[in-house]
Design a protein around this motif. Structure first.
Motif, short mmCIF file in Angstrom:
data_model
loop_
_atom_site.label_atom_id
_atom_site.label_comp_id
_atom_site.label_asym_id
_atom_site.label_seq_id
_atom_site.Cartn_x
_atom_site.Cartn_y
_atom_site.Cartn_z
N CYS A 45 51.46 -39.99 57.64
CA CYS A 45 51.25 -39.18 56.44
C CYS A 45 50.78 -40.08 55.29
O CYS A 45 51.29 -41.18 55.13
CB CYS A 45 52.56 -38.49 56.05
SG CYS A 45 52.33 -37.39 54.64
N ASN A 87 50.57 -38.74 52.08
CA ASN A 87 50.82 -37.99 50.84
C ASN A 87 51.75 -38.66 49.86
O ASN A 87 51.68 -38.39 48.66
CB ASN A 87 51.34 -36.59 51.18
CG ASN A 87 50.21 -35.71 51.65
OD1 ASN A 87 49.15 -35.68 51.04
ND2 ASN A 87 50.40 -35.03 52.76
N TYR A 88 52.63 -39.48 50.34
CA TYR A 88 53.56 -40.19 49.45
C TYR A 88 54.25 -39.27 48.45
O TYR A 88 54.23 -39.53 47.24
CB TYR A 88 52.85 -41.34 48.71
CG TYR A 88 52.51 -42.48 49.64
CD1 TYR A 88 53.47 -43.42 49.99
CD2 TYR A 88 51.24 -42.60 50.19
CE1 TYR A 88 53.18 -44.46 50.86
CE2 TYR A 88 50.93 -43.63 51.08
CZ TYR A 88 51.91 -44.55 51.39
OH TYR A 88 51.62 -45.57 52.25
N CYS A 89 54.81 -38.19 48.92
CA CYS A 89 55.71 -37.42 48.06
C CYS A 89 56.79 -38.41 47.63
O CYS A 89 57.26 -39.20 48.45
CB CYS A 89 56.31 -36.24 48.82
SG CYS A 89 55.04 -35.14 49.46
N TYR A 115 59.85 -38.59 47.03
CA TYR A 115 61.20 -38.65 47.61
C TYR A 115 61.20 -39.09 49.06
O TYR A 115 62.24 -39.33 49.65
CB TYR A 115 61.86 -37.24 47.54
CG TYR A 115 60.97 -36.15 48.07
CD1 TYR A 115 60.84 -35.93 49.44
CD2 TYR A 115 60.19 -35.38 47.21
CE1 TYR A 115 59.98 -34.96 49.92
CE2 TYR A 115 59.33 -34.41 47.70
CZ TYR A 115 59.23 -34.21 49.05
OH TYR A 115 58.36 -33.27 49.55
N PRO A 160 55.93 -41.66 55.00
CA PRO A 160 54.72 -42.50 55.02
C PRO A 160 55.04 -43.98 55.29
O PRO A 160 54.19 -44.71 55.81
CB PRO A 160 54.15 -42.33 53.60
CG PRO A 160 54.67 -41.00 53.16
CD PRO A 160 56.05 -40.90 53.75
N HIS A 206 50.75 -28.43 54.20
CA HIS A 206 50.96 -28.86 52.81
C HIS A 206 50.26 -27.85 51.91
O HIS A 206 49.07 -27.58 52.10
CB HIS A 206 50.41 -30.26 52.59
CG HIS A 206 50.90 -30.89 51.32
ND1 HIS A 206 50.66 -30.32 50.08
CD2 HIS A 206 51.63 -32.00 51.09
CE1 HIS A 206 51.22 -31.07 49.14
NE2 HIS A 206 51.82 -32.10 49.74
N ARG A 263 53.70 -33.82 44.38
CA ARG A 263 53.30 -32.82 45.36
C ARG A 263 51.86 -32.35 45.15
O ARG A 263 51.28 -31.67 46.00
CB ARG A 263 54.26 -31.63 45.33
CG ARG A 263 55.63 -31.95 45.90
CD ARG A 263 55.58 -32.15 47.38
NE ARG A 263 55.44 -30.91 48.11
CZ ARG A 263 55.31 -30.84 49.44
NH1 ARG A 263 55.26 -31.94 50.17
NH2 ARG A 263 55.20 -29.67 50.04
FE1 SF4 Z 1 54.31 -36.50 53.93
FE2 SF4 Z 1 55.29 -35.38 51.68
FE3 SF4 Z 1 55.78 -34.25 54.12
FE4 SF4 Z 1 56.92 -36.58 53.43
S1 SF4 Z 1 57.27 -34.55 52.47
S2 SF4 Z 1 55.96 -36.13 55.40
S3 SF4 Z 1 55.28 -37.57 52.22
S4 SF4 Z 1 53.77 -34.44 53.07
#
Ligand code: SF4
Ligand code: 5AD
Length: 418
Positions: free
Chosen positions: A139, A141-143, A145, A149, A216, A255
């Motif tokens: 992933c 995206n690096y959300c 929390y 990733p 997402h 997000r």
């Molecule tokens: Fe990726 Fe965000 Fe899902 Fe974690 S919460 S796996 S960073 S999209």
């Protein structure tokens, strides 16, 4: 995803001649497939691991392997705390498992694996009707929390021809339902995009249902929404994690959508597919979340009316950006908020399930249900569990039409129709 990783590890060892056992005392190798998404999952693992220490003492030839995201995070550090572990193997290196168990002494395989998407696995599938199929790894995206990733690495899509030929093979073996797996399936990219992939899979004869997790909200396109409606094998269910109803918190979470953006996507989904089932994930007590932010989440739950949610207390993960934020919320406040979230959602879930009473649903029977030796159970296209009495024999098909007669919070009761 972890369940499917376990199927891959089991397949790798079975092709080396190992057989599975339920009895730890009789095992030559014990593998823990671990999760580090929240602290609770981590604690569970370390307490279970501690119980094996004496077993290893009595049988020094026993190999203990730690796989999954805790393995990836801890790497060789894990030997300091628990030296009786033999192998540490991260989620990007499952193909090395069999070789690793032959090494004497401590062995570690936790490097980033850029060719993971090209790897083929012998998969020991635990189900004969429903199959997980990985379409992408990692992933990007690096959300703020989220540890994923850092443990599962960069996003990589599998080549479409590998996915298609895997699913064609599954169809030949009699599998009926495919769940496409990825942290963020909507950003799948190879020679085709995710919508193109769904179109190709929809043409594979023998497969009756196509599902996918996880989507997402920022990446779900109008194209995909219409494909979900038009491709008859794609189930009209989407798991679309909202995380919070406060745009301020969503921004802190990185997000990349506001609550209003999310709501617009829900409106389009429901305009195009009025009966779509939508489920979500919510985090309670993210750093700096105020009572006002929390009340926006409650408002959001009421406004959107999900079919179901998974909700969690925020759990700080070392190395993530959120863990470094100021203003962490007290545990008891998090729990209070979580209870309120669950309370509000429970009432909505009950209402949604009750609305299904007296409708006819297509149900895919679970294998135990097909044998008919215990209760019959299966899932609707919207992924709701249906239990059916044994006195109605389903015939030869595993897809049946069922009248819903009663609704519970986590399941429905139904009667198979002739
Ligand atoms: Fe990726 Fe965000 Fe899902 Fe974690 S919460 S796996 S960073 S999209
Ligand atoms: N704390 C609480 N919940 C988390 N999730 C991911 N990371 C955390 C964390 N640190 C939740 C998100 C995600 C789901 C798989 O787990 O809601 O969608």
């Amino acid at each position: 995803m972890n369940v499917h990783d376990s199927e891959k590890m089991s397949g790798a060892l079975k092709s080396e001649g190992y057989i599975e056992t339920d009895d730890p005392k009789g095992a030559d190798i014990i593998i823990f497939n671990t999760c580090s998404i929240r602290e609770k999952a981590e604690q569970k693992f370390f307490s279970k691991l501690g119980r094996l220490k004496s077993l290893k003492k009595r049988k020094p030839s026993l190999k203990i392997a730690v796989a999954g995201c805790i393995a990836q995070q801890e790497r060789e550090k894990i030997f300091q705390r628990t030296p009786y572990i033999d192998c540490v193997i991260g989620p990007q290196n499952l193909h090395l498992l069999a070789g690793l168990t032959r090494i004497q002494g401590h062995a570690v395989a936790c490097d980033e694996n850029p060719s993971l998407a090209e790897a083929d696995f012998d998969i020991d599938r635990k189900d004969r009707i429903k199959a997980w199929v990985t379409i992408m790894y990692g992933c990007d995206n690096y959300c703020s929390y989220c540890i994923v990733p850092y443990t599962r690495g960069r996003e990589k899509s599998r080549p479409s021809e590998k996915i298609i030929s895997e699913i064609e093979g599954l169809a030949r073996e009699g599998f009926k339902e495919i769940t496409l797996l990825g942290q963020n399936v909507n950003s799948y990219r190879s020679d085709i995009d995710f919508t193109g992939l769904l179109q190709r899979i929809n043409n594979i004869s023998g497969i009756e249902r196509i599902r996918f997790v996880t989507s997402h909200p920022k990446d779900i396109s109008v194209d995909l929404i219409f494909a979900m409606r038009n491709l008859h094998k794609v189930c009209q269910h989407i798991h679309l994690p909202l995380q919070s109803g406060s745009s301020r918190i969503l921004h802190l979470m990185n997000r990349k959508y506001s609550y209003e953006d999310y709501l617009r996507k829900i409106e389009i989904l429901r305009n195009v597919m009025p009966d779509i089932s939508i489920t979500s994930d919510i985090i309670a007590g993210f750093p700096q979340e105020t009572d006002k932010d929390h009340s926006l989440t409650i408002r959001g739950l009421k406004e959107i009316a999900f079919d179901g949610i998974f909700a969690f207390n925020y759990s700080p993960r070392v190395g993530t950006r959120a863990a470094e934020l100021s203003g962490h919320v007290e545990d008891d406040v998090k729990s209070e908020r979580l209870y309120e979230i669950l309370d509000v959602q429970n009432a909505i879930t009950d209402m949604k399930n009750k609305a299904l009473v007296d409708t006819i649903q297509e149900v895919l029977l679970e294998p135990s249900g097909i044998k008919g030796n215990s209760k019959l159970t299966g899932r609707t296209r919207s992924n709701k569990i249906v239990n059916m009495p044994v006195y109605v024999q389903p015939g030869s098909s595993d897809l049946v039409r069922v009248r819903i007669v009663k609704a519970h919070r986590h399941s429905l009761d139904g009667i198979i129709q002739k």
